[in-house]
Design an enzyme around this catalytic site. Structure first.
Site, PDB file in Angstrom:
ATOM      1  N   CYS A  31       4.555   4.149  12.579  1.00 40.94           N
ATOM      2  CA  CYS A  31       4.629   4.510  13.911  1.00 40.94           C
ATOM      3  C   CYS A  31       3.204   5.172  14.143  1.00 40.94           C
ATOM      4  O   CYS A  31       2.327   5.005  15.062  1.00 40.94           O
ATOM      5  CB  CYS A  31       5.666   5.668  14.440  1.00 40.94           C
ATOM      6  SG  CYS A  31       7.297   5.377  14.052  1.00 40.94           S
TER       7      CYS A  31
ATOM      8  N   HIS B  20       0.235   4.989  16.979  1.00 43.04           N
ATOM      9  CA  HIS B  20       0.282   6.003  17.886  1.00 43.04           C
ATOM     10  C   HIS B  20      -0.609   7.495  17.529  1.00 43.04           C
ATOM     11  O   HIS B  20      -0.478   8.263  18.251  1.00 43.04           O
ATOM     12  CB  HIS B  20       1.814   6.604  18.261  1.00 43.04           C
ATOM     13  CG  HIS B  20       2.399   5.387  18.996  1.00 43.04           C
ATOM     14  ND1 HIS B  20       2.358   5.185  20.059  1.00 43.04           N
ATOM     15  CD2 HIS B  20       3.372   4.838  18.499  1.00 43.04           C
ATOM     16  CE1 HIS B  20       3.122   4.297  20.512  1.00 43.04           C
ATOM     17  NE2 HIS B  20       4.010   3.843  19.577  1.00 43.04           N
TER      18      HIS B  20
ATOM     19  N   HIS C 294      31.010  18.452  37.116  1.00 48.01           N
ATOM     20  CA  HIS C 294      29.611  18.963  36.768  1.00 48.01           C
ATOM     21  C   HIS C 294      28.915  19.217  38.002  1.00 48.01           C
ATOM     22  O   HIS C 294      27.942  19.818  37.972  1.00 48.01           O
ATOM     23  CB  HIS C 294      28.764  17.994  35.861  1.00 48.01           C
ATOM     24  CG  HIS C 294      29.274  17.679  34.515  1.00 48.01           C
ATOM     25  ND1 HIS C 294      29.340  18.960  33.369  1.00 48.01           N
ATOM     26  CD2 HIS C 294      30.015  16.686  33.893  1.00 48.01           C
ATOM     27  CE1 HIS C 294      29.919  18.382  32.254  1.00 48.01           C
ATOM     28  NE2 HIS C 294      30.359  17.224  32.400  1.00 48.01           N
TER      29      HIS C 294
ATOM     30  N   CYS D 246      32.474  12.624  26.887  1.00 47.70           N
ATOM     31  CA  CYS D 246      32.859  12.772  27.980  1.00 47.70           C
ATOM     32  C   CYS D 246      33.905  11.874  28.485  1.00 47.70           C
ATOM     33  O   CYS D 246      35.070  12.118  29.096  1.00 47.70           O
ATOM     34  CB  CYS D 246      31.640  12.942  29.046  1.00 47.70           C
ATOM     35  SG  CYS D 246      31.041  14.582  29.676  1.00 47.70           S
TER      36      CYS D 246
END
Lengths: 262, 106
Positions: free
Chosen positions: A77, A81, A182, A223
């Protein structure tokens, strides 16, 4: 008028109201609270402690992986970068984001895997694998403290709308939308827990229940399971669309990754 | 087994130094079942030790009540310059080893 039809009228009015609100912000920007505001002092302190925060184990691993060559290109990477601390600052705060080349909506995980496929000639990392979690945590950490700011215009708009629709749609046997907990009931108790506003700014996070670090997608699956809905498979586009909506909804909240959550 | 250690690199002789260590380990309790119902075998770090120039200054016996990725914090007195060696072992007999050096000034 029978009591039944009165109740039905109220329900219809409530639904119409929900539809109208869905066009705006469910929680105004000045009332946004990060999930850490709903934690006990012990977990808040643990998250804030850069040494003891267990998520930092993954960040440290991610730093090593960042410099490790992989795939046919034998490039790392860092080969493209370079230094993540300078060049990746603020990047995670702008995800999910449209990839201009493919036109696809990418979250951090899929961005990492696209880079691996196209630039490194490397195999995709599995969802929730230690390597993918480590790289995601490392990248997200570079945006620590940077406010979330995603682009929902242009090609991202359709994804945003689909994410918003998912958020306000009822799911599962408990027949609840995300908003029922929420937006309508944050700050109130659900058994032993305080319902949060459900923001994505601390993810990937170390969750006590899991005793490990997990992605936002894993949290969303938890959830869905909680409301007894069918969990979509990892990598489903619905999750990315929802992530985009959640990021827009949390606009301005600083990135806290790696967070510590119950 | 990855670990993070935080301690001062330098200290004055006689100074109390704080040592913190975070070890990556699942600390599998032996009470959990996998997705198909089989019991997952217990695997926890059961012993941890810290030696300062060869002398043991801290030891802990850990068990299944300790959460995953155990975090320990303890103190010792800076004696002489040298090395602190941290060792631990889990139920599968996998050993961990980390070393940190310290410079002590009079």
């Amino acid at each position: 008028m029978s009591p039944g039809s009165a109740a039905a009228r109220i329900l219809v009015a409530a639904l119409a109201c929900t539809a109208a609100q869905a066009q705006e912000r469910g929680i105004p920007l000045d009332r946004l609270k990060s999930g850490s505001a709903f934690l006990g002092a012990d977990l808040r302190d643990l998250q804030a402690d850069d040494f003891a925060n267990p998520g930092m184990l993954w960040v440290e691993r991610g730093e090593k992986l960042w410099r490790e060559p992989a795939g046919k290109s034998e490039r790392s990477c860092a080969g493209c970068h370079q230094d993540a601390e300078t060049n990746m600052r603020g990047v995670a705060a702008r995800y999910p984001k449209i990839d201009p080349a493919s036109g696809k909506l990418l979250n951090l995980e899929s961005r990492i895997n696209l880079c691996r496929a196209e630039r490194m000639g490397a195999e995709a990392l599995r969802h929730e694998s230690e390597e993918l979690l480590a790289l995601t945590a490392y990248l997200a950490r570079q945006s620590h403290g940077v406010p979330i700011e995603v682009d929902i215009g242009g090609p991202a708009r359709a994804h945003f709308e689909s994410g918003r629709a998912f958020y306000y749609r009822r799911h599962g046997q408990l027949n609840l939308s995300c908003a029922h907990c929420h937006e309508a009931n944050w700050g109130r108790r659900l058994f032993a827990e305080t319902v949060t506003q459900g923001h994505p700014n601390a993810w990937p996070a170390y969750r006590m229940e899991w005793q490990t670090l997990g992605s936002l997608e894993r949290r969303l699956r938890a959830c869905l399971s909680g409301i007894r809905a069918e969990m979509l498979p990892y990598g489903s586009p619905e999750y990315r669309d929802l992530e985009l909506f959640l990021a827009w909804r949390a606009q301005g909240l600083p990135v806290e990754a790696p967070g510590v959550r119950r | 087994m990855a670990a993070r250690i935080q301690m001062p690199k330098q200290a004055r002789q006689g100074e109390l130094i704080e040592i913190r260590i975070l070890i990556q380990h699942p600390m599998e309790t032996g009470y959990r079942h996998d997705d198909v119902g089989h019991l997952i075998k217990r695997n926890v770090i059961n012993a941890f030790s810290c030696r300062y120039n060869g002398e043991e200054v801290f030891r802990a016996d850990l068990s299944s009540g300790i959460s995953a990725n155990p975090y320990l914090q303890f103190y010792t007195v800076a004696g002489a310059s040298g090395e602190l060696e941290f060792t631990w072992i889990d139920d599968e007999s996998k050993q961990g080893l980390e070393r940190q050096s310290i410079t002590v000034k009079a």
